[in-house]
Design an enzyme around this catalytic site. Structure first.
Site, PDB file in Angstrom:
ATOM      1  N   THR A   1      -6.126  10.710   4.668  1.00  0.00           N
ATOM      2  CA  THR A   1      -5.468  10.092   3.496  1.00  0.00           C
ATOM      3  C   THR A   1      -6.584   9.894   2.464  1.00  0.00           C
ATOM      4  OG1 THR A   1      -5.970   7.893   4.331  1.00  0.00           O
ATOM      5  CG2 THR A   1      -3.840   8.797   4.989  1.00  0.00           C
TER       6      THR A   1
ATOM      7  N   LYS B   1     -10.084  -5.477  11.278  1.00  0.00           N
ATOM      8  CA  LYS B   1      -8.936  -4.904  11.988  1.00  0.00           C
ATOM      9  C   LYS B   1      -8.733  -5.602  13.338  1.00  0.00           C
ATOM     10  CE  LYS B   1      -7.291  -2.061   8.963  1.00  0.00           C
ATOM     11  NZ  LYS B   1      -5.918  -2.201   8.457  1.00  0.00           N
TER      12      LYS B   1
ATOM     13  N   TYR C   1     -15.507  -3.818   8.885  1.00  0.00           N
ATOM     14  CA  TYR C   1     -14.177  -3.181   8.923  1.00  0.00           C
ATOM     15  C   TYR C   1     -13.563  -3.406  10.311  1.00  0.00           C
ATOM     16  CZ  TYR C   1     -10.401   0.220   8.818  1.00  0.00           C
ATOM     17  OH  TYR C   1      -9.161   0.812   8.895  1.00  0.00           O
TER      18      TYR C   1
ATOM     19  N   GLY D   1       0.824  -1.211   0.000  1.00  0.00           N
ATOM     20  CA  GLY D   1       0.000   0.000   0.000  1.00  0.00           C
ATOM     21  C   GLY D   1       0.853   1.252   0.000  1.00  0.00           C
ATOM     22  N   ALA D   2       1.928   1.231  -0.801  1.00  0.00           N
ATOM     23  CA  ALA D   2       2.870   2.361  -0.803  1.00  0.00           C
ATOM     24  C   ALA D   2       2.442   3.484  -1.754  1.00  0.00           C
ATOM     25  CB  ALA D   2       4.271   1.868  -1.167  1.00  0.00           C
ATOM     26  N   THR D   3       1.364   3.280  -2.498  1.00  0.00           N
ATOM     27  CA  THR D   3       0.980   4.287  -3.504  1.00  0.00           C
ATOM     28  C   THR D   3       0.231   5.471  -2.900  1.00  0.00           C
ATOM     29  OG1 THR D   3      -1.028   3.024  -3.942  1.00  0.00           O
ATOM     30  CG2 THR D   3       0.836   2.649  -5.433  1.00  0.00           C
TER      31      THR D   3
HETATM   32  P1  NDP Z   1      -5.116   5.062   1.462  1.00  0.00           P
HETATM   33  O1  NDP Z   1      -6.408   4.772   0.773  1.00  0.00           O
HETATM   34  O2  NDP Z   1      -4.524   6.408   1.295  1.00  0.00           O
HETATM   35  O3  NDP Z   1      -4.036   3.951   1.070  1.00  0.00           O
HETATM   36  C1  NDP Z   1      -4.377   2.589   1.000  1.00  0.00           C
HETATM   37  C2  NDP Z   1      -3.256   1.843   0.318  1.00  0.00           C
HETATM   38  O4  NDP Z   1      -3.597   0.433   0.302  1.00  0.00           O
HETATM   39  C3  NDP Z   1      -3.054   2.266  -1.110  1.00  0.00           C
HETATM   40  O5  NDP Z   1      -1.677   2.406  -1.371  1.00  0.00           O
HETATM   41  C4  NDP Z   1      -3.626   1.118  -1.937  1.00  0.00           C
HETATM   42  O6  NDP Z   1      -2.870   0.959  -3.124  1.00  0.00           O
HETATM   43  C5  NDP Z   1      -3.401  -0.067  -1.003  1.00  0.00           C
HETATM   44  N1  NDP Z   1      -4.347  -1.151  -1.281  1.00  0.00           N
HETATM   45  C6  NDP Z   1      -5.678  -1.155  -1.049  1.00  0.00           C
HETATM   46  N2  NDP Z   1      -6.230  -2.298  -1.492  1.00  0.00           N
HETATM   47  C7  NDP Z   1      -5.205  -3.029  -2.012  1.00  0.00           C
HETATM   48  C8  NDP Z   1      -5.129  -4.299  -2.628  1.00  0.00           C
HETATM   49  N3  NDP Z   1      -6.217  -5.069  -2.808  1.00  0.00           N
HETATM   50  N4  NDP Z   1      -3.929  -4.752  -3.050  1.00  0.00           N
HETATM   51  C9  NDP Z   1      -2.808  -3.998  -2.873  1.00  0.00           C
HETATM   52  N5  NDP Z   1      -2.826  -2.790  -2.291  1.00  0.00           N
HETATM   53  C10 NDP Z   1      -4.009  -2.302  -1.866  1.00  0.00           C
HETATM   54  O7  NDP Z   1      -5.412   4.770   3.007  1.00  0.00           O
HETATM   55  P2  NDP Z   1      -4.479   4.832   4.308  1.00  0.00           P
HETATM   56  O8  NDP Z   1      -3.106   5.196   3.988  1.00  0.00           O
HETATM   57  O9  NDP Z   1      -5.210   5.608   5.307  1.00  0.00           O
HETATM   58  O10 NDP Z   1      -4.571   3.298   4.741  1.00  0.00           O
HETATM   59  C11 NDP Z   1      -3.446   2.494   5.025  1.00  0.00           C
HETATM   60  C12 NDP Z   1      -3.809   1.521   6.136  1.00  0.00           C
HETATM   61  O11 NDP Z   1      -4.092   2.251   7.324  1.00  0.00           O
HETATM   62  C13 NDP Z   1      -5.050   0.676   5.873  1.00  0.00           C
HETATM   63  O12 NDP Z   1      -4.785  -0.642   6.312  1.00  0.00           O
HETATM   64  C14 NDP Z   1      -6.116   1.322   6.728  1.00  0.00           C
HETATM   65  O13 NDP Z   1      -7.126   0.430   7.107  1.00  0.00           O
HETATM   66  C15 NDP Z   1      -5.280   1.776   7.908  1.00  0.00           C
HETATM   67  N6  NDP Z   1      -5.845   2.826   8.741  1.00  0.00           N
HETATM   68  C16 NDP Z   1      -6.179   4.037   8.199  1.00  0.00           C
HETATM   69  C17 NDP Z   1      -6.709   5.030   9.027  1.00  0.00           C
HETATM   70  C18 NDP Z   1      -7.172   6.336   8.493  1.00  0.00           C
HETATM   71  O14 NDP Z   1      -7.924   7.047   9.206  1.00  0.00           O
HETATM   72  N7  NDP Z   1      -6.779   6.748   7.291  1.00  0.00           N
HETATM   73  C19 NDP Z   1      -6.837   4.822  10.474  1.00  0.00           C
HETATM   74  C20 NDP Z   1      -6.474   3.510  10.921  1.00  0.00           C
HETATM   75  C21 NDP Z   1      -5.966   2.562  10.078  1.00  0.00           C
HETATM   76  P3  NDP Z   1      -3.459   0.658  -4.580  1.00  0.00           P
HETATM   77  O15 NDP Z   1      -4.812   1.290  -4.655  1.00  0.00           O
HETATM   78  O16 NDP Z   1      -2.449   1.239  -5.510  1.00  0.00           O
HETATM   79  O17 NDP Z   1      -3.492  -0.819  -4.646  1.00  0.00           O
HETATM   80  C1  8X3 Z   2      -9.739   4.045  10.289  1.00  0.00           C
HETATM   81  C2  8X3 Z   2     -10.198   4.748  11.518  1.00  0.00           C
HETATM   82  O1  8X3 Z   2     -12.217   5.173  13.050  1.00  0.00           O
HETATM   83  O2  8X3 Z   2     -12.593   5.210  10.633  1.00  0.00           O
HETATM   84  O3  8X3 Z   2      -9.290   2.763  10.573  1.00  0.00           O
HETATM   85  O4  8X3 Z   2     -12.248   3.140  11.770  1.00  0.00           O
HETATM   86  S1  8X3 Z   2     -11.900   4.543  11.749  1.00  0.00           S
END
Ligand code: NDP
Ligand code: 8X3
Length: 253
Positions: free
Chosen positions: A188, A157, A153, A9-11
């Site tokens: 994000t 988690k 969700y 998920g580096a994109t």
């Molecule tokens: P983004 O949507 O900005 O990034 C998500 C990343 O996951 C993208 O790089 C995407 O890449 C990758 N991804 C999603 N589905 C797939 C797949 N099927 N295969 C490969 N890569 C995948 O979200 P965040 O940076 O916020 O999320 C990162 C993590 O943090 C997640 O696990 C999320 O649940 C968790 N999180 C986020 C929070 C928030 O409030 N934002 C809070 C708590 C946890 P691509 O689309 O190029 O595949």
């Molecule tokens: C993302 C945070 O509170 O939307 O994991 O579940 S919340």
């Protein structure tokens, strides 16, 4: 040779911020995601800004065959992975469970739980060979609490939380550290994805308070990854100051 970190998920968001901080600190990076153009763009940026050494892997974590192929095709000099950041994940929808979209449920479970398992199963033997390493799983405050309409969700988690504990026990004998990071609200693409492109609704999630940034989380991940060999952070719950938990958020509008 410098240490190699594998980031899913580096994109975007947290994963992209991790790529940035590890590149800035001279790590070799394997950056993963489904969007090949964004991976190439990030690779170029990291090379230009930090003279980083970066390998890209384009695959969908939901697809077991794609994951296995991508990892087994890693060139020999890219197999010395020391840190795995299992970050790829998403939420889809925010509906009562009785009205939930079953396809969305499947995508969340396939990505957040099965995807994390497929990637870990591929990388763990590489860490075991070295008898050291660090797996850093990205959970969520949703992995610690269940909130209204968060149902699947939250369950996905909570599975990440349970799997992190399980990995820590089973990998103990191999000297492998396991950390799980549980963030609260981070601005994000997460809400854009959850609300399927409804930009207004996505923006409103962060109205009236200062959310965390991907960089805030990446700094904490970097801290965990750079502690002395004998120190491990099992878990971190990281919240915006304005957010006490999933239901108490101070908005100033
Ligand atoms: P983004 O949507 O900005 O990034 C998500 C990343 O996951 C993208 O790089 C995407 O890449 C990758 N991804 C999603 N589905 C797939 C797949 N099927 N295969 C490969 N890569 C995948 O979200 P965040 O940076 O916020 O999320 C990162 C993590 O943090 C997640 O696990 C999320 O649940 C968790 N999180 C986020 C929070 C928030 O409030 N934002 C809070 C708590 C946890 P691509 O689309 O190029 O595949
Ligand atoms: C993302 C945070 O509170 O939307 O994991 O579940 S919340």
């Amino acid at each position: 040779m410098s240490t190699t970190v594998f980031i899913t998920g580096a994109t975007s968001g947290i994963g992209r911020a991790c790529a940035e901080i590890f590149a800035a600190n001279n790590y070799r990076l394997i950056i993963c995601g489904r969007r090949a153009p964004l991976l190439a763009e990030l690779q170029n940026e990291l090379i230009q800004r930090y003279s980083a050494t970066v390998h890209t892997l384009c695959f969908d974590v939901q697809n077991r065959t794609e994951v296995e192929k991508a990892i087994s095709a890693l060139p020999t000099d890219w197999q010395d992975i020391s840190i795995l950041i299992n970050n790829a994940g998403l939420s889809l929808g925010l509906d009562p469970i009785q009205q939930g979209d079953i396809t969305d449920w499947e995508t969340m479970i396939d990505t957040n739980v099965k995807g994390l398992l497929y990637v870990s199963r591929g990388i763990m033997p590489l860490l075991i060979t070295q008898q050291k390493g660090h797996i850093i799983n990205i959970g969520s405050i949703a992995g610690k609490e269940t909130y209204a309409n968060g149902n699947v969700y939250c369950a996905s988690k909570q599975a990440v939380d349970a799997l992190s504990k399980a990995m820590r026990i089973d990998l103990l004998q191999h000297g492998i550290k396991v950390t799980v990071i549980h963030p609260g609200a981070v601005e994000t693409s997460f809400s854009q994805v959850r609300f399927k492109g409804d930009t207004q609704r996505a923006k409103s999630v962060y109205d009236g308070f200062t959310p965390l940034t991907g960089t805030d989380i990446a700094h904490s991940i970097y801290y965990c990854a750079t502690l002395p060999e004998h120190v491990n952070i099992n878990e971190l719950v990281i919240m915006p100051t304005a957010q006490a938990n999933t239901t108490h958020l101070l908005r100033k509008n």
